[in-house]
Structure formats: structure tokens, C-alpha cells
Design an enzyme around this catalytic site. Structure first.
Site, PDB file in Angstrom:
ATOM      1  N   PHE A 141      42.049  24.695  39.682  1.00  0.00           N
ATOM      2  CA  PHE A 141      43.103  25.661  39.358  1.00  0.00           C
ATOM      3  C   PHE A 141      43.045  26.790  40.367  1.00  0.00           C
ATOM      4  O   PHE A 141      41.991  27.378  40.597  1.00  0.00           O
ATOM      5  CB  PHE A 141      42.915  26.223  37.944  1.00  0.00           C
ATOM      6  CG  PHE A 141      44.046  27.120  37.526  1.00  0.00           C
ATOM      7  CD1 PHE A 141      45.228  26.586  37.025  1.00  0.00           C
ATOM      8  CD2 PHE A 141      43.956  28.497  37.665  1.00  0.00           C
ATOM      9  CE1 PHE A 141      46.294  27.419  36.666  1.00  0.00           C
ATOM     10  CE2 PHE A 141      45.003  29.338  37.305  1.00  0.00           C
ATOM     11  CZ  PHE A 141      46.174  28.781  36.802  1.00  0.00           C
ATOM     12  N   ASP A 226      37.393  29.365  46.330  1.00  0.00           N
ATOM     13  CA  ASP A 226      38.151  30.153  45.369  1.00  0.00           C
ATOM     14  C   ASP A 226      37.149  30.728  44.377  1.00  0.00           C
ATOM     15  O   ASP A 226      36.649  30.017  43.502  1.00  0.00           O
ATOM     16  CB  ASP A 226      39.193  29.263  44.669  1.00  0.00           C
ATOM     17  CG  ASP A 226      39.975  30.033  43.614  1.00  0.00           C
ATOM     18  OD1 ASP A 226      39.529  31.118  43.195  1.00  0.00           O
ATOM     19  OD2 ASP A 226      41.033  29.521  43.185  1.00  0.00           O
ATOM     20  N   LYS A 255      40.434  38.795  39.443  1.00  0.00           N
ATOM     21  CA  LYS A 255      39.857  38.925  38.100  1.00  0.00           C
ATOM     22  C   LYS A 255      38.837  40.067  38.013  1.00  0.00           C
ATOM     23  O   LYS A 255      39.224  41.227  37.994  1.00  0.00           O
ATOM     24  CB  LYS A 255      39.252  37.581  37.670  1.00  0.00           C
ATOM     25  CG  LYS A 255      40.331  36.534  37.298  1.00  0.00           C
ATOM     26  CD  LYS A 255      39.717  35.331  36.624  1.00  0.00           C
ATOM     27  CE  LYS A 255      40.714  34.253  36.274  1.00  0.00           C
ATOM     28  NZ  LYS A 255      41.403  34.466  35.017  1.00  0.00           N
TER      29      LYS A 255
HETATM   30  C1  LIG Z   1      39.723  29.814  40.096  1.00  0.00           C
HETATM   31  C2  LIG Z   1      41.005  30.550  39.883  1.00  0.00           C
HETATM   32  N1  LIG Z   1      41.833  30.739  40.929  1.00  0.00           N
HETATM   33  C3  LIG Z   1      42.981  31.407  40.803  1.00  0.00           C
HETATM   34  C4  LIG Z   1      43.388  31.898  39.583  1.00  0.00           C
HETATM   35  C5  LIG Z   1      44.697  32.626  39.469  1.00  0.00           C
HETATM   36  O1  LIG Z   1      44.472  33.980  39.344  1.00  0.00           O
HETATM   37  P1  LIG Z   1      45.682  34.941  38.861  1.00  0.00           P
HETATM   38  O2  LIG Z   1      46.019  34.511  37.479  1.00  0.00           O
HETATM   39  O3  LIG Z   1      45.114  36.321  38.952  1.00  0.00           O
HETATM   40  O4  LIG Z   1      46.814  34.716  39.798  1.00  0.00           O
HETATM   41  C6  LIG Z   1      42.566  31.720  38.461  1.00  0.00           C
HETATM   42  C7  LIG Z   1      42.993  32.210  37.140  1.00  0.00           C
HETATM   43  O5  LIG Z   1      42.573  31.741  36.113  1.00  0.00           O
HETATM   44  C8  LIG Z   1      41.346  31.030  38.611  1.00  0.00           C
HETATM   45  O6  LIG Z   1      40.535  30.822  37.581  1.00  0.00           O
END
Ligand SMILES: Cc1ncc(COP(=O)(O)O)c(C=O)c1O
Length: 406
Positions: A141, A226, A255
């Protein structure tokens, strides 16, 4: 000065808001540390941390002080000018990591969007237009923009929105042979979460990340981590790449970086950063002084041995009790994760029922998350008090006892 507001209730969500979320039946109105109160005054223990965001719990005094000080100083100035909080935060992130350059934005998706665009631009500039493929993991994700859902390995998030971004392939996570078979001269980047968060709290194998690093080096591809969910202390190291000792070329953070104030960041080296020259990329709010002032305060508190060691000790406290509950109520096949990102994998009898467990937990006064329908996830404050852990898990146990008796 307190403002008098018109009364609102949960039912208003269904009447006025786009139905892309299904929020809980209660409406939280106030938080302090790891406790939250709803409209009726009911108190709950928060093990969700706003989905791995509230790294220091609710209303941490250092963050409140940083925010209010900045609120009385300068809110927004745009990237036509730079500002002191952004410069201080960039300096500290560079000092604390492999990175030499930082790009600020407002969310995890935006940090990844920048990372993917950077990878394609670097490959284009260095090797020409045929090197654009991005390899990502099944079940990963990376956010909800069209590029990030296309890179993400969960078609349920990308189907039905017209043509996807092309040049992306997915391989099973933790399968080095599959990654090796997929990487080619056309690959510009491999993107991985060091722990798959939304996909079920699944940590990478050490050899997998080391192998990915080597494959990227052999094929002139960038390794992007990520760390939107795993970063800023959640794993017990400031970033999870430091736990593994595998250094990426590009890292995305968000986050916990803002502890509840929206901010994202892409970290990289000078040699790569120079490919995003003036005018190639940008965002109005990126490096917003309010966001950067809060994130600087988060980093100052989190990046200390006291907090990072505390995360590891608290991990064990959660894990011991959760494993015991899993055995006692015959619920979990495994409790996995690093630091304060833990996943209880439901066994065959409970598969698909994570939502029922978190609903039952909320009734008993403890907020927990799911990560896929098969995993109950815990992502609490990194400074959650031991007494709150024990009380929250006692409430969680009551929920499990009721659910398994029903
Ligand atoms: C690993 C990862 N990347 C990207 C995101 C996306 O972040 P945002 O919701 O701040 O766009 C998330 C959100 O859960 C995530 O867990």
C-alpha cells in the site's frame, strides 16, 4: 476563548459527507496521551494512534507548545520563500539518516508520488526513455493518488478509475527469486515497505531487503523504501531501514512525522535530488511552517534513546500478553511486527473477522485497528504508558472473552 459550536452527531456523516469511509458509531471529541473521550464523555484507550500517526499520543505538551508558538509567528509563506522551521527540520532529518536532501509535502501518498517521479526522472536523464518500470510488491500500500494506487499491490484500490499508470509490475513480497526474475534493464525502481502495514503487518526478511539492494545496484535501479507507516520510531529504530541495515536511495515518510499534523517528506541523496530541478515538481503547502515546526518537535522527542528503547520494551509487553490471549481464546496463529506496529494474525476459525474484533474492543473501551480482514493491528503512541497498555489489553481481553463465548 472557547467558541460555541452548533451541535453535530454521527448521523450527520451519512447526510453530509462523501461515503468513502465508514467511521465508528461514536465521535471522539478530546484526547490526552493514550486516552480519548467521545461525545457522551465515555473514555477509551487508544491503541490505533490515528493509524500510526499520533507517535506521541494526543496533545503531547512539546507538540502543543511548538504548534502554538508557530501559530503566533508564521502560518504559511509558500515555496516562493523558504522558512526557518522547514530548514531546521530538513537539517535534522539529514543529520539523522542516510539522506542529504529532503522534499516536504503533505501526506504519505504525496511523498511516494515524489519518490516515483524522481525515480523515473533520474532514469530518463541518465539512461533514456525506456527505463521507466517500477517493481512493487503484491499487497503493498502506497497511498490513494492514481500513481500510488497503481504502484500499490491491491487492485481493489486501483480498479475502476480508468486506465492505470503503465510500467508497473507486482511480485510477491519476501520472494527474492520472484524479484530477481522481474528486475531488468528497464527497471527504474523497486519500491518496498520494510514492514507491509496495510497488507497485514508483515515484516520483510533480512535477506529479502539485502537482495533487493543488490539487484537494484546491479540494474541501475533505485531502491525506494516506503516508511510512511514504519518510520519515525515505530519499529524501535528511527527508520526501519536502520533496523535492517539496508540503505535505500529514496525514503518516504509521513504519518508519525507530524504526530497528527499533516506532513510528508521524501528523503534522498544529493546526486539523485538534483534531477528534480527548479520547476519539475512542487506543492503549495510543502514545507508549511506550522507542519514543520510540529514535525521538528516530534523528531526531537522521538529520536532519543529513551523513546526508541521504550518502543522495544513496550513491544514485548504487548506481544507477551497478545500471545497469551491468542492461546487462551484460540484466536491468533501468530503475533508479528516490529516495535509498536503489531499484527495479530487470525487463525482459520477467525479468518476475515478482524472488524468484528475491533468493534467488540471499542464496546469495551479500547480502540484497535485491522490490517486486512485477517489481522488485528496495534499502532499506539510510542510513549504509551505501561499502565495504559495493561488496562487497554485487559479491556481487549474482555472483548475477546465475550466474542468467543457468543
Ligand atoms: C506504507 C504506506 N504508504 C503510504 C500511505 C499513504 O499515506 P497517506 O494516507 O498519508 O497519503 C500509507 C497510509 O496508510 C501507508 O501505510
Amino acid at each position: 476563548m472557547s467558541v460555541q459550536h452548533d451541535p453535530v452527531q454521527r448521523a450527520d456523516f451519512d447526510q453530509f459527507m462523501v461515503p468513502n469511509y465508514a467511521p465508528a458509531a461514536f465521535v471522539p471529541v478530546r484526547g490526552q496521551g493514550s486516552r480519548v473521550w467521545d461525545q457522551s464523555g465515555r473514555e477509551l484507550i487508544d491503541f490505533t494512534g490515528g493509524i500510526a500517526v499520533n507517535a506521541l499520543g494526543h496533545c503531547h505538551p512539546a507538540l502543543v507548545a511548538a504548534l502554538t508558538e508557530q501559530a503566533n509567528t508564521l502560518w504559511h509563506i509558500s515555496n516562493v520563500f523558504t522558512n526557518e522551521p522547514a530548514l531546521r527540520l530538513a537539517h535534522k532529518l539529514v543529520d539523522a539518516t542516510f539522506a542529504e536532501r529532503v522534499f516536504f509535502c503533505n501526506s504519505g501518498a504525496e511523498a511516494n508520488e515524489a519518490a516515483f517521479k524522481l525515480a523515473r526522472r533520474v532514469a530518463f536523464d541518465r539512461f533514456g526513455e525506456d527505463k521507466y518500470e517500477i517493481i512493487a510488491a503484491t499487497n503493498s500500500f502506497h497511498g490513494r493518488t492514481l500513481f500510488t494506487v497503481s504502484v500499490g499491490g491491491q487492485p481493489k484500490y486501483s480498479d475502476g478509475f480508468g486506465p492505470k499508470i503503465q510500467g508497473i509490475s507486482h511480485v510477491p513480497y519476501n520472494d527474492l527469486a520472484a524479484l530477481k526474475a522481474a528486475v531488468s534493464a528497464k527497471t527504474c525502481a523497486v519500491v518496498l515497505e520494510p514492514i507491509q502495514g496495510e497488507g497485514g503487518v508483515l515484516p520483510a526478511d533480512q535477506a529479502y531487503l539485502e537482495g533487493a539492494r543488490q539487484l537494484c545496484d546491479e540494474h541501475n535501479a533505485l531502491l525506494i523504501f516506503d516508511e510512511v507507516q514504519t518510520g519515525m520510531g515505530r519499529s524501535g529504530s528511527l527508520f526501519a531501514y536502520q533496523h535492517y541495515g539496508v540503505i535505500p536511495d529514496v525514503l518516504s515518510s509521513a504519518k508519525s512525522l507530524g504526530g497528527g499534523f499533516p506532513i510528508g517528506a521524501m528523503l534522498t541523496t544529493s546526486a539523485l535530488a538534483k534531477h528534480l530541478a527548479v520547476g519539475t515538481h512542487g506543492t503549495t503547502y510543502g514545507g508549511n511552517p506550522l507542519a514543520c515546526a510540529v514535525a521538528e518537535a516530534v523528531l526531537d522527542v522521538v529520536n532519543t534513546p529513551q523513546v526508541l528503547e521504550g518502543v522495544k520494551t513496550k513491544h514485548q509487553r504487548f506481544k507477551d500478553k497478545l500471545e497469551q490471549l491468542g492461546r487462551q481464546y484460540d484466536l491468533f496463529s501468530e503475533v508479528r511486527g516490529l516495535g509498536l506496529l503489531l499484527g495479530c494474525v487470525l487463525n482459520a476459525g477467525w479468518k476475515g473477522k478482524a472488524k468484528a474484533i475491533l468493534d467488540a474492543a471499542a464496546v469495551e473501551g479500547v480502540m484497535v485497528l485491522q490490517a486486512s480482514p485477517d489481522v488485528v493491528r496495534f499502532a499506539p503512541s510510542l510513549v504509551v504508558e505501561d499502565a495504559d497498555i495493561d488496562e487497554g489489553l485487559a479491556r481487549f481481553e474482555r472483548a475477546l472473552a465475550k466474542l468467543t463465548q457468543a
